[in-house]
Design a protein around this motif. Structure first.
Motif, PDB file in Angstrom:
ATOM      1  N   LEU A 193      -6.544   2.519  15.520  1.00 40.03           N
ATOM      2  CA  LEU A 193      -5.239   2.871  14.981  1.00 40.03           C
ATOM      3  C   LEU A 193      -5.353   2.845  13.465  1.00 40.03           C
ATOM      4  CD1 LEU A 193      -2.828   0.666  17.138  1.00 40.03           C
ATOM      5  CD2 LEU A 193      -3.195   3.123  17.354  1.00 40.03           C
ATOM      6  N   HIS A 194      -4.963   3.932  12.817  1.00 37.56           N
ATOM      7  CA  HIS A 194      -5.066   4.030  11.364  1.00 37.56           C
ATOM      8  C   HIS A 194      -3.690   4.366  10.806  1.00 37.56           C
ATOM      9  CE1 HIS A 194      -7.513   5.701   7.691  1.00 37.56           C
ATOM     10  NE2 HIS A 194      -6.609   4.790   7.356  1.00 37.56           N
ATOM     11  N   VAL A 195      -3.222   3.536   9.900  1.00 32.79           N
ATOM     12  CA  VAL A 195      -1.935   3.771   9.249  1.00 32.79           C
ATOM     13  C   VAL A 195      -2.185   4.348   7.860  1.00 32.79           C
ATOM     14  CG1 VAL A 195       0.149   2.709   8.296  1.00 32.79           C
ATOM     15  CG2 VAL A 195      -0.726   1.978  10.524  1.00 32.79           C
ATOM     16  N   TYR A 196      -1.530   5.486   7.586  1.00 33.03           N
ATOM     17  CA  TYR A 196      -1.584   6.114   6.264  1.00 33.03           C
ATOM     18  C   TYR A 196      -0.259   5.864   5.550  1.00 33.03           C
ATOM     19  CZ  TYR A 196      -5.710   8.616   7.890  1.00 33.03           C
ATOM     20  OH  TYR A 196      -6.955   8.932   8.378  1.00 33.03           O
ATOM     21  N   ASP A 197      -0.347   5.498   4.290  1.00 32.32           N
ATOM     22  CA  ASP A 197       0.845   5.219   3.483  1.00 32.32           C
ATOM     23  C   ASP A 197       0.634   5.873   2.123  1.00 32.32           C
ATOM     24  OD1 ASP A 197       2.895   4.140   1.916  1.00 32.32           O
ATOM     25  OD2 ASP A 197       2.856   2.227   2.998  1.00 32.32           O
ATOM     26  N   ALA A 198       1.470   6.857   1.810  1.00 27.90           N
ATOM     27  CA  ALA A 198       1.286   7.633   0.583  1.00 27.90           C
ATOM     28  C   ALA A 198       1.399   6.793  -0.679  1.00 27.90           C
ATOM     29  CB  ALA A 198       2.309   8.775   0.540  1.00 27.90           C
ATOM     30  N   LEU A 199       2.006   5.607  -0.591  1.00 23.54           N
ATOM     31  CA  LEU A 199       2.110   4.745  -1.763  1.00 23.54           C
ATOM     32  C   LEU A 199       0.795   4.041  -2.073  1.00 23.54           C
ATOM     33  CD1 LEU A 199       5.597   3.064  -1.169  1.00 23.54           C
ATOM     34  CD2 LEU A 199       5.031   4.857  -2.823  1.00 23.54           C
ATOM     35  N   PHE A 200      -0.117   3.969  -1.085  1.00 22.81           N
ATOM     36  CA  PHE A 200      -1.305   3.143  -1.264  1.00 22.81           C
ATOM     37  C   PHE A 200      -2.622   3.874  -1.029  1.00 22.81           C
ATOM     38  CE2 PHE A 200       2.116   0.203  -0.170  1.00 22.81           C
ATOM     39  CZ  PHE A 200       2.000  -0.736  -1.180  1.00 22.81           C
ATOM     40  N   ASP A 201      -2.594   5.082  -0.480  1.00 24.78           N
ATOM     41  CA  ASP A 201      -3.854   5.802  -0.268  1.00 24.78           C
ATOM     42  C   ASP A 201      -3.717   7.225  -0.776  1.00 24.78           C
ATOM     43  OD1 ASP A 201      -2.667   7.394   1.894  1.00 24.78           O
ATOM     44  OD2 ASP A 201      -2.881   5.613   3.159  1.00 24.78           O
ATOM     45  N   THR A 202      -4.774   7.981  -0.676  1.00 23.41           N
ATOM     46  CA  THR A 202      -4.796   9.336  -1.257  1.00 23.41           C
ATOM     47  C   THR A 202      -4.560  10.433  -0.231  1.00 23.41           C
ATOM     48  OG1 THR A 202      -7.203   9.438  -0.973  1.00 23.41           O
ATOM     49  CG2 THR A 202      -6.372   8.576  -3.076  1.00 23.41           C
ATOM     50  N   ALA A 203      -4.207  10.028   1.031  1.00 25.92           N
ATOM     51  CA  ALA A 203      -4.004  11.040   2.075  1.00 25.92           C
ATOM     52  C   ALA A 203      -2.734  11.849   1.843  1.00 25.92           C
ATOM     53  CB  ALA A 203      -3.959  10.382   3.453  1.00 25.92           C
ATOM     54  N   GLY A 204      -1.781  11.277   1.089  1.00 30.25           N
ATOM     55  CA  GLY A 204      -0.566  12.007   0.764  1.00 30.25           C
ATOM     56  C   GLY A 204       0.404  12.149   1.911  1.00 30.25           C
ATOM     57  N   GLN A 205       0.361  11.259   2.891  1.00 29.15           N
ATOM     58  CA  GLN A 205       1.267  11.356   4.038  1.00 29.15           C
ATOM     59  C   GLN A 205       1.543   9.960   4.581  1.00 29.15           C
ATOM     60  OE1 GLN A 205      -0.726  13.807   6.952  1.00 29.15           O
ATOM     61  NE2 GLN A 205      -2.725  13.043   6.323  1.00 29.15           N
ATOM     62  N   ASN A 206       2.638   9.871   5.297  1.00 35.84           N
ATOM     63  CA  ASN A 206       3.023   8.614   5.920  1.00 35.84           C
ATOM     64  C   ASN A 206       2.969   8.787   7.434  1.00 35.84           C
ATOM     65  OD1 ASN A 206       3.752   7.253   3.429  1.00 35.84           O
ATOM     66  ND2 ASN A 206       5.525   8.623   3.372  1.00 35.84           N
ATOM     67  N   LEU A 207       1.928   8.285   8.040  1.00 35.44           N
ATOM     68  CA  LEU A 207       1.794   8.445   9.483  1.00 35.44           C
ATOM     69  C   LEU A 207       0.839   7.409  10.037  1.00 35.44           C
ATOM     70  CD1 LEU A 207      -1.182   9.930  10.112  1.00 35.44           C
ATOM     71  CD2 LEU A 207       0.023  11.870   9.131  1.00 35.44           C
ATOM     72  N   ALA A 208       0.918   7.232  11.335  1.00 29.43           N
ATOM     73  CA  ALA A 208      -0.031   6.401  12.060  1.00 29.43           C
ATOM     74  C   ALA A 208      -0.821   7.305  12.991  1.00 29.43           C
ATOM     75  CB  ALA A 208       0.692   5.325  12.864  1.00 29.43           C
ATOM     76  N   ALA A 209      -2.097   7.021  13.146  1.00 29.85           N
ATOM     77  CA  ALA A 209      -2.965   7.923  13.893  1.00 29.85           C
ATOM     78  C   ALA A 209      -3.861   7.155  14.838  1.00 29.85           C
ATOM     79  CB  ALA A 209      -3.818   8.739  12.937  1.00 29.85           C
ATOM     80  N   VAL A 210      -4.084   7.743  16.025  1.00 29.22           N
ATOM     81  CA  VAL A 210      -5.175   7.310  16.892  1.00 29.22           C
ATOM     82  C   VAL A 210      -6.376   8.136  16.481  1.00 29.22           C
ATOM     83  CG1 VAL A 210      -6.030   7.128  19.248  1.00 29.22           C
ATOM     84  CG2 VAL A 210      -3.612   6.737  18.771  1.00 29.22           C
ATOM     85  N   GLU A 211      -7.395   7.478  15.940  1.00 34.00           N
ATOM     86  CA  GLU A 211      -8.513   8.199  15.368  1.00 34.00           C
ATOM     87  C   GLU A 211      -9.829   7.821  16.030  1.00 34.00           C
ATOM     88  OE1 GLU A 211      -6.978   8.862  10.768  1.00 34.00           O
ATOM     89  OE2 GLU A 211      -8.651   7.479  11.166  1.00 34.00           O
TER      90      GLU A 211
END
Length: 336
Positions: free
Chosen positions: A105-123
């Protein structure tokens, strides 16, 4: 390379690769700490969360579940809920070597990473193919669920991955603060004194003083003893009485002299009261104690009212009789 099946976190925006748009953060309460500001990441128990099932030659289905995903110290922790199964697909195997991929499970947060999106992913994080493959290193805010060994040359056209042997369970569990972590591991570091973990069916307690998990043992129960309090009935004289209690287990040993007339069997001995045990030292159900006078032996019933009643006897100087002036010993062990 990363293979992703993702969904929005609240406040996020649509982006390519998303397959769900309404999955939500799960309310999970105050979770187990992992330091002053950190939260122990892990799967929240209940059923078989994030169970893995082969869905095709190179595809794996991840079942529903809830989890707590810890990011960096600045990020904090993210409660995540997968409310419908997700299917991820694995790349074909290397031509020469096996590799180990990790489903996480990977959480993306635009405030803290460079992915530019706010989402959670099964990767699926793809590992390196070598003669001794190891699981790949994960980024912050990633929670491993399963390792999958992808054999050299594996592909849908040649049978794919053998799901009966390829999976390694990486699910780490967490609980609410003060709760017991199921399926914990002694390799995990505890966060505070009194933290408990269930490791292979045994209960362990973390000690910050010793910096280790210690097998939990129930507190040692006190041992109580008395030498009086038994009320002796008419026809008997008390010689000595000893009782010992450890927890709810009571042992008694009493010596009484038969001062009344000899009790004979005709053919059964008459039920005869010897004494009454003190309150607090009585059994919860009727029990039978062993009695002997050195010549014969018998049984003494001990009721929940504490009454010791001799009601069977065999042998003695006189045929089948409990003689006057003999010293009768009564012994019993019972649970209160």
């Amino acid at each position: 390379m990363t293979v992703r099946s993702a969904w929005l976190l609240p406040g996020g925006t649509d982006s390519p690769g998303q397959t769900r748009e309404d999955t939500r953060l799960a309310p999970v309460g105050t979770m187990l700490p992992d330091g002053e500001l950190g939260t122990r990441p892990g799967v929240i128990p209940g059923g078989d969360p994030f169970a893995a099932t082969g869905a095709g030659a190179m595809s794996l289905q991840v079942a529903t579940g809830r989890a707590q995903v810890q990011g960096t110290a600045a990020q904090g922790a993210y409660p995540v809920c997968l409310d419908a199964p997700e299917v991820v697909t694995f790349a074909d195997g290397d031509a020469q070597f096996d590799r180990i991929d990790t489903v996480c499970l990977h959480v993306y947060d635009a405030l803290f990473d460079t992915a530019g999106q706010n989402l959670a992913a099964v990767e699926v994080i793809v590992g390196s193919a070598t003669d001794t493959p190891t699981a790949p290193t994960l980024d912050p805010a990633c929670l491993p669920l399963w390792d999958v060994r992808v054999p050299a040359g594996a592909s849908a056209g040649v049978g794919g991955i053998d799901w009966t042997s390829a999976l390694t369970d990486r699910r780490r569990y967490t609980a609410a603060v003060g709760g017991i972590v199921p399926r914990g591991a002694l390799s995990d570091v505890g966060a505070y004194d009194g933290q408990y973990a269930d490791v292979e069916g045994l209960l362990y307690r973390w000690s910050t003083a010793d910096d280790e998990w210690q097998l939990y043992r129930a507190p040692e129960l006190p041992v109580e003893t008395i030498t009086d309090g038994a009320d002796t009935a008419t026809g008997w004289t008390l010689n000595s009485f000893d009782a010992r209690r450890h927890g709810r287990v009571v042992q008694i040993l009493g010596y009484w002299v038969r001062s009344g007339e000899t009790l004979t069997t005709n053919p059964n001995i008459a039920d005869t009261l010897i004494a009454t045990l003190p309150t607090g030292w009585r059994p919860v159900v009727l029990v039978e104690a062993i009695a002997s006078n050195g010549y014969g032996f018998g049984a003494v019933a001990i009721g929940t009212d504490g009454k010791l009643t001799v009601r069977s006897w065999a042998g003695g100087e006189k045929a089948n009789a409990l003689e006057k002036d003999t010293n009768v010993r009564v012994a019993a062990t019972f649970v209160q």
